[in-house]
Design a protein around this motif. Structure first.
Motif, PDB file in Angstrom:
ATOM      1  N   GLU A  66      -4.169  -0.627  -8.281  1.00 33.32           N
ATOM      2  CA  GLU A  66      -5.214  -0.001  -8.850  1.00 33.32           C
ATOM      3  C   GLU A  66      -4.826   1.421  -7.616  1.00 33.32           C
ATOM      4  OE1 GLU A  66      -8.764  -3.008  -7.031  1.00 33.32           O
ATOM      5  OE2 GLU A  66      -8.894  -0.953  -6.033  1.00 33.32           O
ATOM      6  N   ILE A  67      -5.309   2.239  -7.776  1.00 30.54           N
ATOM      7  CA  ILE A  67      -5.502   3.502  -6.987  1.00 30.54           C
ATOM      8  C   ILE A  67      -6.524   3.677  -6.457  1.00 30.54           C
ATOM      9  CG2 ILE A  67      -6.207   5.182  -8.887  1.00 30.54           C
ATOM     10  CD1 ILE A  67      -3.950   6.879  -8.693  1.00 30.54           C
ATOM     11  N   ILE A  68      -5.965   4.794  -4.695  1.00 24.40           N
ATOM     12  CA  ILE A  68      -7.742   4.883  -4.438  1.00 24.40           C
ATOM     13  C   ILE A  68      -7.377   6.896  -4.095  1.00 24.40           C
ATOM     14  CG2 ILE A  68      -8.623   5.659  -2.392  1.00 24.40           C
ATOM     15  CD1 ILE A  68      -7.728   2.792  -1.093  1.00 24.40           C
ATOM     16  N   VAL A  69      -7.643   7.616  -4.750  1.00 26.76           N
ATOM     17  CA  VAL A  69      -8.091   9.291  -4.741  1.00 26.76           C
ATOM     18  C   VAL A  69      -8.499   9.632  -3.599  1.00 26.76           C
ATOM     19  CG1 VAL A  69      -8.320  11.427  -5.735  1.00 26.76           C
ATOM     20  CG2 VAL A  69      -7.565   8.827  -7.291  1.00 26.76           C
ATOM     21  N   VAL A  90      -4.195  14.292 -15.882  1.00 26.49           N
ATOM     22  CA  VAL A  90      -3.465  13.827 -17.122  1.00 26.49           C
ATOM     23  C   VAL A  90      -4.481  13.783 -18.384  1.00 26.49           C
ATOM     24  CG1 VAL A  90      -1.686  12.279 -18.219  1.00 26.49           C
ATOM     25  CG2 VAL A  90      -0.954  13.392 -16.302  1.00 26.49           C
ATOM     26  N   GLU A  91      -3.964  14.656 -19.067  1.00 31.17           N
ATOM     27  CA  GLU A  91      -5.080  14.430 -20.124  1.00 31.17           C
ATOM     28  C   GLU A  91      -4.971  12.931 -21.412  1.00 31.17           C
ATOM     29  OE1 GLU A  91      -4.204  17.327 -19.080  1.00 31.17           O
ATOM     30  OE2 GLU A  91      -6.435  18.062 -17.822  1.00 31.17           O
ATOM     31  N   THR A  92      -4.014  13.320 -21.698  1.00 32.31           N
ATOM     32  CA  THR A  92      -3.444  12.089 -22.833  1.00 32.31           C
ATOM     33  C   THR A  92      -2.687  11.274 -22.291  1.00 32.31           C
ATOM     34  OG1 THR A  92      -3.914  13.295 -24.169  1.00 32.31           O
ATOM     35  CG2 THR A  92      -2.952  11.058 -24.554  1.00 32.31           C
ATOM     36  N   LEU A  93      -3.194   9.617 -22.156  1.00 34.05           N
ATOM     37  CA  LEU A  93      -2.599   8.604 -21.666  1.00 34.05           C
ATOM     38  C   LEU A  93      -2.733   7.069 -22.417  1.00 34.05           C
ATOM     39  CD1 LEU A  93      -1.009   7.283 -19.225  1.00 34.05           C
ATOM     40  CD2 LEU A  93      -3.027   6.863 -17.743  1.00 34.05           C
ATOM     41  N   GLN A  94      -1.251   7.107 -22.300  1.00 34.05           N
ATOM     42  CA  GLN A  94      -1.652   5.758 -23.428  1.00 34.05           C
ATOM     43  C   GLN A  94      -0.282   4.788 -23.847  1.00 34.05           C
ATOM     44  OE1 GLN A  94      -4.003   5.051 -25.953  1.00 34.05           O
ATOM     45  NE2 GLN A  94      -4.953   6.819 -24.953  1.00 34.05           N
ATOM     46  N   ALA A  95      -0.702   3.519 -24.181  1.00 31.44           N
ATOM     47  CA  ALA A  95       0.280   3.129 -23.499  1.00 31.44           C
ATOM     48  C   ALA A  95       0.919   2.864 -24.733  1.00 31.44           C
ATOM     49  CB  ALA A  95       0.265   1.352 -22.996  1.00 31.44           C
ATOM     50  N   GLY A 112     -10.601   2.628  -8.065  1.00 32.91           N
ATOM     51  CA  GLY A 112      -9.837   1.451  -8.886  1.00 32.91           C
ATOM     52  C   GLY A 112      -8.599   1.221 -10.050  1.00 32.91           C
ATOM     53  N   PRO A 113      -9.108   0.741 -10.769  1.00 35.75           N
ATOM     54  CA  PRO A 113      -7.673   0.327 -11.881  1.00 35.75           C
ATOM     55  C   PRO A 113      -7.130   1.700 -11.722  1.00 35.75           C
ATOM     56  CG  PRO A 113      -8.929  -0.862 -12.287  1.00 35.75           C
ATOM     57  CD  PRO A 113     -10.244  -0.079 -11.679  1.00 35.75           C
ATOM     58  N   VAL A 114      -5.758   1.665 -11.286  1.00 36.06           N
ATOM     59  CA  VAL A 114      -5.281   3.448 -12.144  1.00 36.06           C
ATOM     60  C   VAL A 114      -5.445   3.816 -13.479  1.00 36.06           C
ATOM     61  CG1 VAL A 114      -2.995   4.187 -12.589  1.00 36.06           C
ATOM     62  CG2 VAL A 114      -3.103   2.633 -11.365  1.00 36.06           C
ATOM     63  N   LEU A 115      -5.640   3.415 -15.025  1.00 35.72           N
ATOM     64  CA  LEU A 115      -5.621   3.749 -15.961  1.00 35.72           C
ATOM     65  C   LEU A 115      -7.064   4.047 -15.927  1.00 35.72           C
ATOM     66  CD1 LEU A 115      -3.779   1.161 -19.035  1.00 35.72           C
ATOM     67  CD2 LEU A 115      -2.974   4.115 -18.549  1.00 35.72           C
ATOM     68  N   ASP A 116      -7.874   3.838 -15.777  1.00 34.44           N
ATOM     69  CA  ASP A 116      -9.350   3.826 -15.795  1.00 34.44           C
ATOM     70  C   ASP A 116      -9.393   4.932 -14.489  1.00 34.44           C
ATOM     71  OD1 ASP A 116     -11.343   0.464 -14.900  1.00 34.44           O
ATOM     72  OD2 ASP A 116     -10.070   1.265 -16.585  1.00 34.44           O
ATOM     73  N   VAL A 117      -8.652   5.364 -13.875  1.00 37.60           N
ATOM     74  CA  VAL A 117      -9.049   6.934 -12.783  1.00 37.60           C
ATOM     75  C   VAL A 117      -8.314   7.875 -13.442  1.00 37.60           C
ATOM     76  CG1 VAL A 117      -8.027   8.090 -10.685  1.00 37.60           C
ATOM     77  CG2 VAL A 117      -8.739   5.348 -10.397  1.00 37.60           C
ATOM     78  N   PHE A 118      -7.219   7.507 -14.167  1.00 37.42           N
ATOM     79  CA  PHE A 118      -7.193   8.289 -15.492  1.00 37.42           C
ATOM     80  C   PHE A 118      -6.977   8.339 -16.453  1.00 37.42           C
ATOM     81  CE2 PHE A 118      -2.088   9.449 -13.556  1.00 37.42           C
ATOM     82  CZ  PHE A 118      -2.702   8.554 -12.125  1.00 37.42           C
ATOM     83  N   ASN A 119      -8.003   7.478 -16.801  1.00 38.40           N
ATOM     84  CA  ASN A 119      -8.238   7.895 -18.692  1.00 38.40           C
ATOM     85  C   ASN A 119     -10.325   8.239 -18.332  1.00 38.40           C
ATOM     86  OD1 ASN A 119      -6.685   8.159 -20.233  1.00 38.40           O
ATOM     87  ND2 ASN A 119      -6.976   5.374 -20.136  1.00 38.40           N
ATOM     88  N   LEU A 124       0.358  -1.103  -0.195  1.00 40.11           N
ATOM     89  CA  LEU A 124       0.119  -0.064   0.076  1.00 40.11           C
ATOM     90  C   LEU A 124       1.268   1.223  -0.296  1.00 40.11           C
ATOM     91  CD1 LEU A 124      -2.881   0.782   0.050  1.00 40.11           C
ATOM     92  CD2 LEU A 124      -3.172   0.625   2.809  1.00 40.11           C
ATOM     93  N   CYS A 125       0.789   2.232  -1.560  1.00 35.95           N
ATOM     94  CA  CYS A 125       1.618   3.491  -1.269  1.00 35.95           C
ATOM     95  C   CYS A 125       1.416   4.200  -1.370  1.00 35.95           C
ATOM     96  CB  CYS A 125       2.924   2.797  -2.458  1.00 35.95           C
ATOM     97  SG  CYS A 125       3.942   1.811  -2.681  1.00 35.95           S
ATOM     98  N   VAL A 126       1.711   4.883  -0.345  1.00 34.14           N
ATOM     99  CA  VAL A 126       0.991   6.905  -0.746  1.00 34.14           C
ATOM    100  C   VAL A 126       1.590   7.292  -1.277  1.00 34.14           C
ATOM    101  CG1 VAL A 126       0.978   9.073   1.127  1.00 34.14           C
ATOM    102  CG2 VAL A 126      -0.117   6.705   1.944  1.00 34.14           C
ATOM    103  N   THR A 127       1.501   8.606  -1.989  1.00 31.51           N
ATOM    104  CA  THR A 127       2.027   9.187  -2.588  1.00 31.51           C
ATOM    105  C   THR A 127       1.015  10.165  -3.577  1.00 31.51           C
ATOM    106  OG1 THR A 127       3.514   9.188  -5.201  1.00 31.51           O
ATOM    107  CG2 THR A 127       1.644   7.774  -4.561  1.00 31.51           C
ATOM    108  N   HIS A 128       1.937  11.348  -3.466  1.00 27.99           N
ATOM    109  CA  HIS A 128       1.804  12.698  -4.581  1.00 27.99           C
ATOM    110  C   HIS A 128       1.489  13.082  -5.459  1.00 27.99           C
ATOM    111  CE1 HIS A 128       4.955  14.387  -2.723  1.00 27.99           C
ATOM    112  NE2 HIS A 128       4.935  14.864  -3.911  1.00 27.99           N
ATOM    113  N   ASP A 129       3.031  11.747  -6.237  1.00 25.04           N
ATOM    114  CA  ASP A 129       2.919  11.735  -7.508  1.00 25.04           C
ATOM    115  C   ASP A 129       2.264  11.149  -8.235  1.00 25.04           C
ATOM    116  OD1 ASP A 129       4.441  11.559  -9.485  1.00 25.04           O
ATOM    117  OD2 ASP A 129       6.236  12.504  -8.438  1.00 25.04           O
ATOM    118  N   ARG A 130       1.886  11.651  -9.005  1.00 23.76           N
ATOM    119  CA  ARG A 130       0.949  10.882 -10.071  1.00 23.76           C
ATOM    120  C   ARG A 130       1.349   9.459 -10.718  1.00 23.76           C
ATOM    121  NH1 ARG A 130       1.008  15.537 -11.779  1.00 23.76           N
ATOM    122  NH2 ARG A 130       1.620  16.326 -13.681  1.00 23.76           N
ATOM    123  N   PHE A 131       2.995  10.333 -10.933  1.00 20.30           N
ATOM    124  CA  PHE A 131       4.052   9.401 -12.109  1.00 20.30           C
ATOM    125  C   PHE A 131       4.044   8.274 -11.490  1.00 20.30           C
ATOM    126  CE2 PHE A 131       2.829  11.639 -15.665  1.00 20.30           C
ATOM    127  CZ  PHE A 131       3.963  13.200 -15.530  1.00 20.30           C
TER     128      PHE A 131
END
Lengths: 356, 222, 246
Positions: A203-206, A236-241, A216-223, A188-195
């Motif tokens: 998974e991420i909890i905001v 981050v408006e554009t997030l792509q693999a 939810g899953p990281v990509l879902d929350v970001f997108n 369980l990591c606490v961070t304020h850095d989105r990268f």
């Protein structure tokens, strides 16, 4: 693993921390701006703090139940904690620090044996040193090893990369992924850095001002941020693999689907990356032929325009979904219309690559 | 210096040392509670602990005399049930020295404990250490210099104790005669030369103790 | 404000009336206070007391303490001051005597019939005024030495600062017995006399008094000294149990 955090209420300085969540994935990031209550939440899980009301259960073991007055003391919880200031014991040697949490009978699981842990974290040469002689990165690895050597069932990390500079961050991330993969301990990591969140978590909890805004899953929350508050934080408006096709003189050629972009080469040797582009960093231009310093010129088609206050959010198809944020006057001047072609310019340093 | 004088010096030194050891567990426990915990009425406890420092020593001695005398609450029990006397024995000297020097130990130890980062204690707990283990392996070692400085200060105070001692122990030659009591008696009897010799010893002992305590405190600041 | 006025008035009063300071043995406390009260009414002079062990008082006078009269519990302390020229020898008189008693707590079951009874194991501690210097202790030690029990008794001795402190130790029951003057036993209800030391066994107890040479009001001091020697004062002393000699 299954970590249940229910009915958590903890009054803090400016707001009340209220959490109701279940955590199941291997690595979860608690993400939010500084002072959102993230560290307090970790303290609650570790039993270092008592909440007004809380129910905390890890797998089949109830750790805290304020309704029944039940509380397992910290030293019996088996939860490892690496705080932001690392808290290495200054009066003990590195070896003594490492061995502090080891159970007297030797680790039951060879996975957590002394030799294995120090090998994975590459700290064998540091053992005989004193704690104060270590560099920042070395201290980080020793703190991680110390927590691991106690054979924890869950590992809590408070801003593990916050106090490190960029090159060091890049060096530590592989160790964290190694811990995730080799030791298979839920983290369980606490961070304020989105990268950081992107790089480490499944998974991420905001968490903002003590409230859980989205999980939810990281990509879902970001997108698909649930609301504008989350969007602002994630920003981050554009997030792509993508994947790195080549490296040359500090620059990397990245391919997203069929599109090639030039970005700054990441310091790790990762090939698979997330490509992050902020909407503010995308410039729209009618005339493709004008000479400029920008390396990335993409022919795109305007898919949608949406006004957001003084700005307009432009959704483009540049061979992959690309978002730009421009001012309304600019939009009117350029006479942008849905369906029309346009050139999108992205400066090389504006493209963030996060190893996957 | 005669052998009788050396006997007095020796007695004073070992009773003072013993009193410092006796107050150590109690003093550390109190210092830790005052440093780490908060509760309603904490200020009363803090004041009580500081009282022997501020009250006239003979007043403290009087309280001890009433408590530990054969008709006192504690002394009566000891005498009737265990045939154990405190007043007018070396145990009274130990009692007086302990009570008078305890506040000094608590002050130093409390500050030392407060300077230990509580985060270190918390992390030790996450590593599986119970409260006693945390106390002895983390808190005390990190607070060690301040604790030792406090012990030395307490020892020096015990060496020089007079007011409470004369109340509860009297000045029985060979049994409860301390340096300060003997100096007092010598002056009363007009034996000034004798008094000055013992005075010299007192000064040397006190000087050494305080100097060493300051030395340790200075090292701690680094 | 009122306090300042009061202090000023008091100082005026003492400027007009004479104040005499008497350094006296502790055993004389109660008797002297009564005598002084009577004298003050008669003469208008004021008597203040410094009461304690004669050895301590003598030492204070040697160091220059402002005494007008010294009333000691033994001749030795007076002799010491006389040798140093600190008393007016023409005023020295010795008329008062006393006797020694062994006292125990009022409800004690202890039986003391002789000096050697003090060597019993039931007597764990004995309070004496410091036998090194205080007259009451010196007398007691002389008695016990004469009875040849001093070596057995010495380890049990708790030396106190003056004879009243020895009395207090017996009253508080922190010691089993004490040797004090008969006059001391008389004023305390918390102790009882277990044994009266016969005059033939005890050393002669004598209370000399004299005017100090450095006294600032020698005339007033002499006046009070004569009063102390008078029949009125003598009756009070006898009432308290002192022995009067001629």
């Amino acid at each position: 693993m299954n970590l249940l955090l229910k009915h958590i209420t903890l009054p803090l300085a400016n707001f009340t921390l209220e959490v109701d969540a279940g955590i199941r994935s291997r690595v979860t990031a608690i993400f939010g701006p500084s002072g959102a209550g993230k560290t307090s939440l970790l303290d609650l899980i570790a039993g270092l703090r008592c909440a007004q009301s809380a129910f905390i259960q890890l797998d089949d073991r109830v750790l805290t139940d304020t309704a029944k007055g039940f509380f397992v003391p910290t030293h019996q919880r088996g939860i490892g904690y690496v705080p932001q200031d690392l808290a290495l014991f200054p009066h003990l040697s590195v070896r003594q620090n490492l061995l502090y949490g080891c159970k007297s009978g030797g680790a039951a699981d060879p996975l957590f044996s002394f030799d294995h842990v120090i090998e994975v974290l590459e700290i064998r040469s540091l053992i005989v040193r004193g704690v104060t002689e270590l560099s920042g990165g070395e201290k980080q690895r020793v703190a991680l090893a110390r927590a691991l050597l106690a054979s924890p069932r869950l590992l809590l990390l408070d801003e593990p990369l916050a106090s490190l500079d960029a090159p060091l961050k890049a060096k530590i991330i592989p160790y964290l992924t190694r811990i995730r993969d080799e030791f298979r301990i839920p983290m369980l990591c606490v961070t304020h850095d989105r990268f950081e969140a992107l790089a480490l978590a499944d998974e991420i909890i905001v968490l903002v001002n003590g409230q859980v805004l989205q999980t939810g899953p990281v990509l879902d929350v970001f997108n698909r941020p649930a609301n504008s508050d989350v969007a602002k934080i994630v920003s981050v408006e554009t997030l792509q693999a993508g994947s790195i096709a080549g490296l040359n003189e500090g620059l990397a050629t990245v391919k997203i689907r069929d599109v090639t972009l030039t970005a700054l080469a990441p310091t790790t040797g990762a090939r698979e990356v997330f490509v992050c582009i902020r909407g503010e960093d995308v410039i729209l231009q009618r005339d493709a032929a004008v000479a400029s310093s920008v390396r990335n010129r993409l022919s795109a088609r305007i898919v949608a325009l949406r006004t957001e206050g003084a700005l307009v959010r432009v959704e483009l198809d540049a061979g992959f979904p690309l978002f730009a944020l421009i001012t309304r006057p600019a939009c009117i001047e350029l006479a942008l219309r849905e369906g029309e072609p346009i050139t999108a310019l992205i400066k090389t340093p504006a493209i963030h690559l996060v190893p996957r | 210096m005669t052998s009788e004088e050396w006997q007095i010096v020796w007695f004073t030194a070992w009773v003072s040392a013993l009193s410092t050891l006796v107050i150590l567990p109690f003093g550390l426990a109190l210092a830790w509670i005052l440093a780490r915990r908060d509760w309603l009425g904490k200020s009363i406890v803090e004041t009580l602990v500081s009282l022997p420092l501020v009250m006239p020593p003979v007043a403290t001695g009087l309280i001890l005399l009433k408590l530990f005398g054969r008709r006192g609450a504690i002394g009566g029990f000891l005498h009737d049930q265990l045939n154990f006397d405190v007043i007018f024995t070396w145990r009274a000297v130990l009692l007086a020295l302990s009570v008078m020097s305890l506040p000094l130990l608590i002050r130093s130890a409390r500050v030392a404990f407060e300077e230990v980062n509580p985060r270190l204690e918390q992390i030790a707990r996450t590593l599986g250490a119970g409260n006693w283990r945390v106390f002895f392996t983390i808190t005390v070692p990190l607070a060690a210099r301040g604790i030792v400085a406090g012990m030395i200060l307490a020892f020096a105070r015990a060496l020089g104790e007079f007011g409470a001692t004369i109340m509860v122990a009297g000045n029985i030659p060979g049994k409860t005669s301390t340096l300060s009591l003997t100096i007092f008696q010598d002056v009363q009897l007009g034996q000034d030369a004798h008094a000055f010799r013992l005075l010299g010893v007192s000064v040397v002992l006190a000087f050494a103790a305080v100097w060493f305590s300051e030395f340790l405190l200075r090292r701690r600041k680094k | 404000m009122i306090a300042v006025m009061g202090v000023w008035l008091l100082s005026l009063y003492s400027a007009y009336s004479t104040q005499i300071t008497v350094f006296a043995a502790a055993s004389l406390t109660d008797s002297l206070k009564e005598i002084a009260a009577a004298y003050e009414k008669q003469s208008g002079d004021k008597i203040t007391f410094n009461l304690g062990a004669s050895s301590t008082l003598a030492r204070q006078i040697e160091e220059g303490a402002p005494a007008d009269i010294f009333f000691s519990a033994d001749e030795a302390k007076m002799d010491g001051l006389e040798k140093k020229g600190l008393i007016d020898t023409s005023t020295r008189k010795s008329r008062l005597g006393n006797s020694l008693v062994v006292v125990v707590a009022a409800d004690s079951a202890l039986q003391i019939q002789s000096a050697s009874d003090l060597t019993n194991t039931s007597v764990i501690k004995i309070a004496l005024a410091d036998p090194k210097a205080v007259p009451a202790g010196v007398y007691a030690k002389a008695w016990l030495e004469k009875q040849q029990v001093w070596p057995a008794i010495e380890p049990k001795v708790v030396p106190t600062e003056n004879v009243r402190a020895a009395l207090a130790a017996v009253e508080s029951e922190n010691v089993e017995a004490g040797v004090v003057y008969k006059t001391d036993a008389g004023i305390s209800r918390k102790v009882k006399v277990a044994y009266e030391v016969p005059a033939k066994d005890a050393p002669v107890i004598s209370y000399p008094m004299a005017v100090a040479r450095e006294s600032k009001q020698p005339e007033a001091a002499k006046k009070f000294l004569n009063y102390l020697d008078s029949k009125e004062a003598g009756d009070i002393f006898k009432k308290f149990g002192f022995i009067l000699r001629d």
